[in-house]
Design a protein around this motif. Structure first.
Motif, PDB file in Angstrom:
ATOM      1  N   PRO A 200       0.843  -1.201   0.000  1.00 35.29           N
ATOM      2  CA  PRO A 200       0.000   0.000   0.000  1.00 35.29           C
ATOM      3  C   PRO A 200       0.876   1.248   0.000  1.00 35.29           C
ATOM      4  N   VAL A 201       0.771   2.050  -1.041  1.00 37.97           N
ATOM      5  CA  VAL A 201       1.617   3.232  -1.166  1.00 37.97           C
ATOM      6  C   VAL A 201       1.212   4.261  -0.120  1.00 37.97           C
ATOM      7  N   GLY A 202       2.194   4.683   0.684  1.00 32.75           N
ATOM      8  CA  GLY A 202       1.931   5.655   1.731  1.00 32.75           C
ATOM      9  C   GLY A 202       1.392   5.048   3.014  1.00 32.75           C
ATOM     10  N   GLY A 203       0.655   3.966   2.903  1.00 30.52           N
ATOM     11  CA  GLY A 203       0.214   3.260   4.097  1.00 30.52           C
ATOM     12  C   GLY A 203      -1.090   3.735   4.700  1.00 30.52           C
ATOM     13  N   ALA A 204      -1.765   4.705   4.082  1.00 26.69           N
ATOM     14  CA  ALA A 204      -3.026   5.187   4.659  1.00 26.69           C
ATOM     15  C   ALA A 204      -4.125   4.147   4.489  1.00 26.69           C
ATOM     16  N   GLY A 205      -4.975   4.024   5.507  1.00 28.74           N
ATOM     17  CA  GLY A 205      -6.150   3.163   5.422  1.00 28.74           C
ATOM     18  C   GLY A 205      -5.897   1.687   5.605  1.00 28.74           C
ATOM     19  N   ILE A 206      -4.715   1.315   6.091  1.00 28.42           N
ATOM     20  CA  ILE A 206      -4.393  -0.109   6.209  1.00 28.42           C
ATOM     21  C   ILE A 206      -5.293  -0.799   7.232  1.00 28.42           C
ATOM     22  N   ARG A 207      -5.464  -0.192   8.392  1.00 20.14           N
ATOM     23  CA  ARG A 207      -6.234  -0.854   9.454  1.00 20.14           C
ATOM     24  C   ARG A 207      -7.628  -1.219   8.967  1.00 20.14           C
ATOM     25  N   ALA A 208      -8.298  -0.292   8.293  1.00 19.85           N
ATOM     26  CA  ALA A 208      -9.657  -0.547   7.829  1.00 19.85           C
ATOM     27  C   ALA A 208      -9.698  -1.614   6.752  1.00 19.85           C
ATOM     28  N   ALA A 209      -8.603  -1.734   5.973  1.00 25.19           N
ATOM     29  CA  ALA A 209      -8.593  -2.668   4.846  1.00 25.19           C
ATOM     30  C   ALA A 209      -8.202  -4.081   5.237  1.00 25.19           C
ATOM     31  N   LEU A 210      -7.527  -4.251   6.361  1.00 19.39           N
ATOM     32  CA  LEU A 210      -7.006  -5.571   6.722  1.00 19.39           C
ATOM     33  C   LEU A 210      -8.088  -6.655   6.800  1.00 19.39           C
ATOM     34  N   PRO A 211      -9.265  -6.397   7.379  1.00 18.31           N
ATOM     35  CA  PRO A 211     -10.285  -7.460   7.409  1.00 18.31           C
ATOM     36  C   PRO A 211     -10.706  -7.912   6.016  1.00 18.31           C
ATOM     37  N   ASP A 212     -10.814  -6.978   5.061  1.00 20.08           N
ATOM     38  CA  ASP A 212     -11.190  -7.366   3.702  1.00 20.08           C
ATOM     39  C   ASP A 212     -10.096  -8.204   3.046  1.00 20.08           C
ATOM     40  N   LEU A 213      -8.846  -7.838   3.264  1.00 20.43           N
ATOM     41  CA  LEU A 213      -7.746  -8.637   2.727  1.00 20.43           C
ATOM     42  C   LEU A 213      -7.752 -10.030   3.347  1.00 20.43           C
ATOM     43  N   ARG A 214      -7.980 -10.104   4.639  1.00 22.61           N
ATOM     44  CA  ARG A 214      -8.006 -11.406   5.319  1.00 22.61           C
ATOM     45  C   ARG A 214      -9.130 -12.285   4.784  1.00 22.61           C
ATOM     46  N   ARG A 215     -10.307 -11.692   4.571  1.00 28.46           N
ATOM     47  CA  ARG A 215     -11.429 -12.477   4.053  1.00 28.46           C
ATOM     48  C   ARG A 215     -11.156 -12.961   2.624  1.00 28.46           C
ATOM     49  N   ALA A 216     -10.538 -12.119   1.806  1.00 24.46           N
ATOM     50  CA  ALA A 216     -10.222 -12.530   0.434  1.00 24.46           C
ATOM     51  C   ALA A 216      -9.264 -13.717   0.445  1.00 24.46           C
ATOM     52  N   CYS A 217      -8.283 -13.701   1.337  1.00 21.62           N
ATOM     53  CA  CYS A 217      -7.341 -14.821   1.429  1.00 21.62           C
ATOM     54  C   CYS A 217      -8.040 -16.075   1.948  1.00 21.62           C
ATOM     55  N   GLU A 218      -8.913 -15.910   2.901  1.00 23.56           N
ATOM     56  CA  GLU A 218      -9.650 -17.059   3.433  1.00 23.56           C
ATOM     57  C   GLU A 218     -10.503 -17.706   2.353  1.00 23.56           C
ATOM     58  N   ARG A 219     -11.156 -16.891   1.528  1.00 29.89           N
ATOM     59  CA  ARG A 219     -11.975 -17.440   0.444  1.00 29.89           C
ATOM     60  C   ARG A 219     -11.122 -18.219  -0.553  1.00 29.89           C
ATOM     61  N   ALA A 220      -9.855 -17.826  -0.704  1.00 28.70           N
ATOM     62  CA  ALA A 220      -8.944 -18.525  -1.614  1.00 28.70           C
ATOM     63  C   ALA A 220      -8.254 -19.704  -0.944  1.00 28.70           C
ATOM     64  N   GLY A 221      -8.582 -19.944   0.332  1.00 28.15           N
ATOM     65  CA  GLY A 221      -8.011 -21.083   1.048  1.00 28.15           C
ATOM     66  C   GLY A 221      -6.562 -20.906   1.441  1.00 28.15           C
ATOM     67  N   ARG A 222      -6.174 -19.680   1.753  1.00 27.77           N
ATOM     68  CA  ARG A 222      -4.782 -19.447   2.118  1.00 27.77           C
ATOM     69  C   ARG A 222      -4.706 -18.481   3.289  1.00 27.77           C
TER      70      ARG A 222
END
Length: 274
Positions: A200-222
Motif C-alpha cells: 500500500p503506497v503511503g500506508g493510509a487506510g491499512i487498518r480498515a482494509a485488513l479485514p477485507d484482505l483477510r477475508r479474500a485470502c480465506e476465500r482462496a483457502g490461504r
C-alpha cells in the motif's frame, strides 16, 4: 521491524547499485526501484502527485531489472525489488526470463512488486486496453508463474497464448509477487489468487482494509499475506502504529537525488530507526 528503501532511480540520481550497497551496509533490508518505460508529453491522465506538472523523474527512470542486476552484483543480503513494475506493458515470456535470470544472479533475493499503472497514455503506446489492464496484469503474472514453475508448459488466455514450451533458467525459488494499489475487491482478489503481499503506497487506510484482505485470502483457502507499507516517510509514532497491526516490514522513501542528498538521510534513518 525490517526497514527497506525506495528511490525513483534515474540517470540523474545516485546510482542504484551504489544505493543498494550503502543501504545494505547500514542494515536496511530491501531496496525497491520503480518503472516507467516512457512518459507521453500529453497530460490527459492527471498526475498522481497532484495538480501541476509531473515531476521530471517519471520520464527519466532506469529499467528496473537492469538496475537491480547491477545492484545484485555488489550486495549479498539485501532484498532487491521492483516498486513497482508494470506487467501489462511488458511481454510476459521475455519478462519471465529476465526476472528468473535476475533472481538467480541475486541468489534468490529478488521481489517482484507490480501494479496496474496509472498513465493511460503510456499504456496505450504499449497496446494496453486500459479498462482491461487489471485482467491483463493477472494473466501476464499467471503465465510467468507457469514458465517459472513447470519444465514444460503452455498457456491459453485472453492476452497470452503459447504452445507447450521450455523456458530456463528457473528462479532460485518462488519469486514473491507483491501487488501495489489502493484497497478494493479486485486488488485483494488478485493478491489472494496469485500474490504474496500487498504494497500500500503511503500506508493510509491499512487498518480498515485488513479485514477485507483477510477475508479474500480465506476465500482462496490461504493464510493472510504480508502487508508492506511503501514509500513511507517515517516517524516513531507511525512505525509503532504499524507494529501494532502486525506489520513486519516498511519501505521508506528517499528523494530522487544524488549521494549528497540521499546518504545523510539514510544515516538519519539508520540512527533513528535501526
Amino acid at each position: 521491524m525490517r526497514l527497506g528503501i525506495t528511490m525513483f532511480a534515474t540517470d540523474l540520481t545516485m546510482e542504484p547499485h551504489e544505493l543498494a550497497r550503502e543501504a545494505e551496509d547500514r542494515g536496511f533490508s530491501s531496496l525497491y526501484v520503480p518503472e516507467h518505460t516512457h512518459i507521453p508529453v500529453s497530460r490527459e491522465t492527471p498526475s498522481p502527485t497532484g495538480p501541476g506538472s509531473l515531476p521530471a523523474e517519471y520520464a527519466r527512470t532506469l529499467d528496473p531489472l537492469v538496475a537491480l542486476a547491477a545492484a545484485a552484483a555488489v550486495t549479498e543480503r539485501i532484498t532487491l525489488g521492483t516498486g513497482i513494475l508494470l506487467p501489462a506493458q511488458r511481454e510476459p515470456i521475455v519478462t519471465a526470463k529476465a526476472v528468473a535470470t535476475l533472481d538467480r544472479l541475486a541468489g534468490g533475493r529478488f521481489a517482484l512488486g507490480i501494479g496496474y499503472g496509472w498513465n493511460a497514455e503510456e499504456g496505450a503506446d504499449h497496446g494496453v486496453p486500459w479498462k482491461r489492464r487489471r485482467a491483463m496484469v493477472r494473466e501476464h503474472v499467471l503465465a510467468m508463474r507457469a514458465l517459472w514453475t513447470d519444465d514444460e508448459t503452455s498457456f491459453k488466455g485472453e492476452f497470452v497464448d503459447f504452445e507447450a514450451s521450455w523456458s530456463w533458467p528457473k528462479p532460485s525459488g518462488r519469486v514473491p509477487v507483491l501487488l501495489g494499489g489502493a484497497p478494493g475487491p479486485t486488488l485483494f482478489a488478485h493478491i489472494a489468487e496469485y500474490g504474496d503481499g500487498w504494497l500500500p503506497v503511503g500506508g493510509a487506510g491499512i487498518r480498515a482494509a485488513l479485514p477485507d484482505l483477510r477475508r479474500a485470502c480465506e476465500r482462496a483457502g490461504r493464510a493472510t499475506v504480508p502487508v508492506i507499507p511503501f514509500g513511507t516517510e517515517p516517524t516513531p509514532r507511525k512505525l509503532d502504529y504499524y507494529a501494532t497491526l502486525g506489520i513486519e516490514e516498511v519501505v521508506l522513501r528517499v528523494p530522487s537525488a544524488g549521494r549528497d542528498a540521499v546518504l545523510p538521510l539514510l544515516d538519519g534513518y539508520a540512527r533513528s530507526y535501526l
